[in-house]
Design a protein around this motif. Structure first.
Motif, PDB file in Angstrom:
ATOM      1  N   PHE A  38       5.867   2.075 -11.155  1.00 13.63           N
ATOM      2  CA  PHE A  38       5.457   0.315 -12.331  1.00 13.63           C
ATOM      3  C   PHE A  38       5.095   0.897 -13.688  1.00 13.63           C
ATOM      4  N   LEU A  39       5.170  -0.135 -13.939  1.00 10.55           N
ATOM      5  CA  LEU A  39       5.296  -0.877 -15.967  1.00 10.55           C
ATOM      6  C   LEU A  39       3.560  -1.335 -16.067  1.00 10.55           C
ATOM      7  N   LYS A  40       3.579  -2.224 -15.601  1.00  9.09           N
ATOM      8  CA  LYS A  40       3.262  -3.059 -16.371  1.00  9.09           C
ATOM      9  C   LYS A  40       3.361  -4.655 -15.362  1.00  9.09           C
ATOM     10  N   GLN A  41       2.232  -5.783 -14.808  1.00  9.89           N
ATOM     11  CA  GLN A  41       2.074  -7.073 -14.151  1.00  9.89           C
ATOM     12  C   GLN A  41       1.738  -7.913 -15.079  1.00  9.89           C
ATOM     13  N   GLU A  65       0.658  -1.407  -0.062  1.00 10.54           N
ATOM     14  CA  GLU A  65      -0.213  -0.309   0.518  1.00 10.54           C
ATOM     15  C   GLU A  65       0.754   1.362  -0.150  1.00 10.54           C
ATOM     16  N   ASN A  66       1.207   2.682  -1.362  1.00 10.21           N
ATOM     17  CA  ASN A  66       1.592   3.401  -1.349  1.00 10.21           C
ATOM     18  C   ASN A  66       2.973   3.255  -1.263  1.00 10.21           C
ATOM     19  N   GLY A  67       3.579   2.177  -1.896  1.00  7.28           N
ATOM     20  CA  GLY A  67       4.561   1.385  -1.822  1.00  7.28           C
ATOM     21  C   GLY A  67       5.721   0.378  -0.968  1.00  7.28           C
ATOM     22  N   GLU A  68       4.612   1.127   0.206  1.00  8.46           N
ATOM     23  CA  GLU A  68       5.010  -0.152   2.013  1.00  8.46           C
ATOM     24  C   GLU A  68       4.644  -1.253   2.358  1.00  8.46           C
ATOM     25  N   SER A 120      27.988   4.691  -6.655  1.00  9.88           N
ATOM     26  CA  SER A 120      28.950   4.831  -5.863  1.00  9.88           C
ATOM     27  C   SER A 120      28.065   4.428  -4.121  1.00  9.88           C
ATOM     28  N   GLY A 121      26.801   3.604  -4.305  1.00  8.07           N
ATOM     29  CA  GLY A 121      26.032   3.662  -3.432  1.00  8.07           C
ATOM     30  C   GLY A 121      24.441   3.807  -2.535  1.00  8.07           C
ATOM     31  N   ALA A 122      24.728   5.112  -2.966  1.00  3.65           N
ATOM     32  CA  ALA A 122      23.111   5.802  -3.343  1.00  3.65           C
ATOM     33  C   ALA A 122      22.167   5.321  -3.629  1.00  3.65           C
ATOM     34  N   TYR A 123      21.106   4.909  -2.620  1.00  4.35           N
ATOM     35  CA  TYR A 123      19.521   4.263  -2.826  1.00  4.35           C
ATOM     36  C   TYR A 123      18.716   5.977  -3.782  1.00  4.35           C
ATOM     37  N   ARG A 124      18.827   4.685  -5.099  1.00  5.65           N
ATOM     38  CA  ARG A 124      17.851   5.346  -6.090  1.00  5.65           C
ATOM     39  C   ARG A 124      15.827   5.154  -5.766  1.00  5.65           C
ATOM     40  N   TRP A 125      16.105   4.110  -5.182  1.00  3.85           N
ATOM     41  CA  TRP A 125      14.209   3.559  -5.220  1.00  3.85           C
ATOM     42  C   TRP A 125      13.965   2.390  -4.881  1.00  3.85           C
ATOM     43  N   GLY A 126      13.248   1.925  -4.285  1.00  8.06           N
ATOM     44  CA  GLY A 126      12.921   1.270  -3.895  1.00  8.06           C
ATOM     45  C   GLY A 126      11.239   0.139  -4.116  1.00  8.06           C
ATOM     46  N   ARG A 127      11.100  -0.481  -4.636  1.00 12.10           N
ATOM     47  CA  ARG A 127       9.362  -1.142  -4.650  1.00 12.10           C
ATOM     48  C   ARG A 127       9.106  -2.723  -3.548  1.00 12.10           C
ATOM     49  N   SER A 128       8.010  -2.852  -2.842  1.00 13.09           N
ATOM     50  CA  SER A 128       7.756  -4.047  -2.332  1.00 13.09           C
ATOM     51  C   SER A 128       6.146  -4.114  -3.038  1.00 13.09           C
ATOM     52  N   PHE A 129       5.562  -5.612  -2.939  1.00 18.78           N
ATOM     53  CA  PHE A 129       4.227  -5.930  -4.141  1.00 18.78           C
ATOM     54  C   PHE A 129       4.522  -7.538  -2.947  1.00 18.78           C
ATOM     55  N   GLY A 130       3.058  -7.895  -3.121  1.00 16.54           N
ATOM     56  CA  GLY A 130       3.064  -9.335  -3.386  1.00 16.54           C
ATOM     57  C   GLY A 130       1.060  -9.076  -2.418  1.00 16.54           C
ATOM     58  N   THR A 131       1.187 -10.353  -1.438  1.00 14.46           N
ATOM     59  CA  THR A 131      -0.027 -10.605  -1.611  1.00 14.46           C
ATOM     60  C   THR A 131       0.419 -10.878   0.140  1.00 14.46           C
ATOM     61  N   LYS A 132      -0.912 -11.067   0.937  1.00 14.09           N
ATOM     62  CA  LYS A 132      -0.950 -11.216   2.856  1.00 14.09           C
ATOM     63  C   LYS A 132      -0.274 -12.451   2.461  1.00 14.09           C
ATOM     64  N   ASN A 133       0.274 -13.367   1.885  1.00 16.48           N
ATOM     65  CA  ASN A 133       1.239 -14.330   2.099  1.00 16.48           C
ATOM     66  C   ASN A 133       2.694 -14.203   1.960  1.00 16.48           C
ATOM     67  N   GLU A 134       3.340 -15.374   1.577  1.00 15.58           N
ATOM     68  CA  GLU A 134       4.686 -15.274   1.689  1.00 15.58           C
ATOM     69  C   GLU A 134       4.985 -14.893   0.217  1.00 15.58           C
ATOM     70  N   ASP A 135       5.761 -13.787  -0.189  1.00 17.41           N
ATOM     71  CA  ASP A 135       5.986 -13.496  -1.259  1.00 17.41           C
ATOM     72  C   ASP A 135       7.452 -13.422  -2.266  1.00 17.41           C
ATOM     73  N   GLN A 136       8.006 -13.981  -2.841  1.00 14.09           N
ATOM     74  CA  GLN A 136       9.526 -13.670  -3.099  1.00 14.09           C
ATOM     75  C   GLN A 136       9.840 -13.840  -4.267  1.00 14.09           C
ATOM     76  N   ALA A 137      10.193 -12.400  -4.873  1.00 10.09           N
ATOM     77  CA  ALA A 137      11.415 -12.446  -5.568  1.00 10.09           C
ATOM     78  C   ALA A 137      12.807 -12.948  -5.824  1.00 10.09           C
ATOM     79  N   PHE A 142      15.212  -3.534  -5.348  1.00  8.70           N
ATOM     80  CA  PHE A 142      15.797  -1.654  -5.741  1.00  8.70           C
ATOM     81  C   PHE A 142      16.982  -1.407  -6.237  1.00  8.70           C
ATOM     82  N   LYS A 143      16.407  -0.265  -6.457  1.00  7.05           N
ATOM     83  CA  LYS A 143      18.235   0.372  -7.191  1.00  7.05           C
ATOM     84  C   LYS A 143      19.181   1.098  -6.773  1.00  7.05           C
ATOM     85  N   TYR A 144      19.690   0.905  -6.604  1.00  9.48           N
ATOM     86  CA  TYR A 144      21.849   2.013  -6.049  1.00  9.48           C
ATOM     87  C   TYR A 144      22.599   2.086  -7.293  1.00  9.48           C
TER      88      TYR A 144
END
Length: 110
Positions: free
Chosen positions: A71-74, A2-5, A20-37, A15-17
């Protein structure tokens, strides 16, 4: 998510860094169950493809993001979750076709 959280403790993440190690962005997605990229690939336009198990919903889905993190497509690549199909790796070729390898206990046809 929800809202990326993450709503649940087991969402998949990407994630994208900078080099030099600077954080660019991060995204999380899933269901109420165990999900894994499980795999990631980048096409000729620098779009990011993430193969993810969404437990209870699908064996795996493909999330596509722009290099900016937008996000572009699923695409649901195998359904239902208990279909026995599992992705182990994926690549994107020069013409932006996505290929997967893994295992299945189903007849995929000729």
């Amino acid at each position: 998510t929800e809202n990326g959280e993450p709503i649940y403790e087991t969402d998949a993440v990407v994630f994208k860094y900078s080099l030099s190690g600077a954080y660019r962005w991060g995204r999380s997605f899933g269901t109420k169950n165990e999900d894994q990229a499980v795999s990631m690939a980048i096409d000729g336009e620098q779009n990011i493809y993430v193969a993810t198990y969404l437990n209870g919903r699908a064996s795996f889905v493909i999330q596509k993001y722009a290099t900016t993190g937008q996000f572009l497509k699923q695409t649901v690549a195998a359904r239902p979750y208990n279909s026995g199909t599992r992705v182990a790796d994926m690549v994107v070729n020069q013409t932006d076709e996505v290929y997967f390898m893994g295992r299945t206990n189903k007849d995929l046809g000729a």
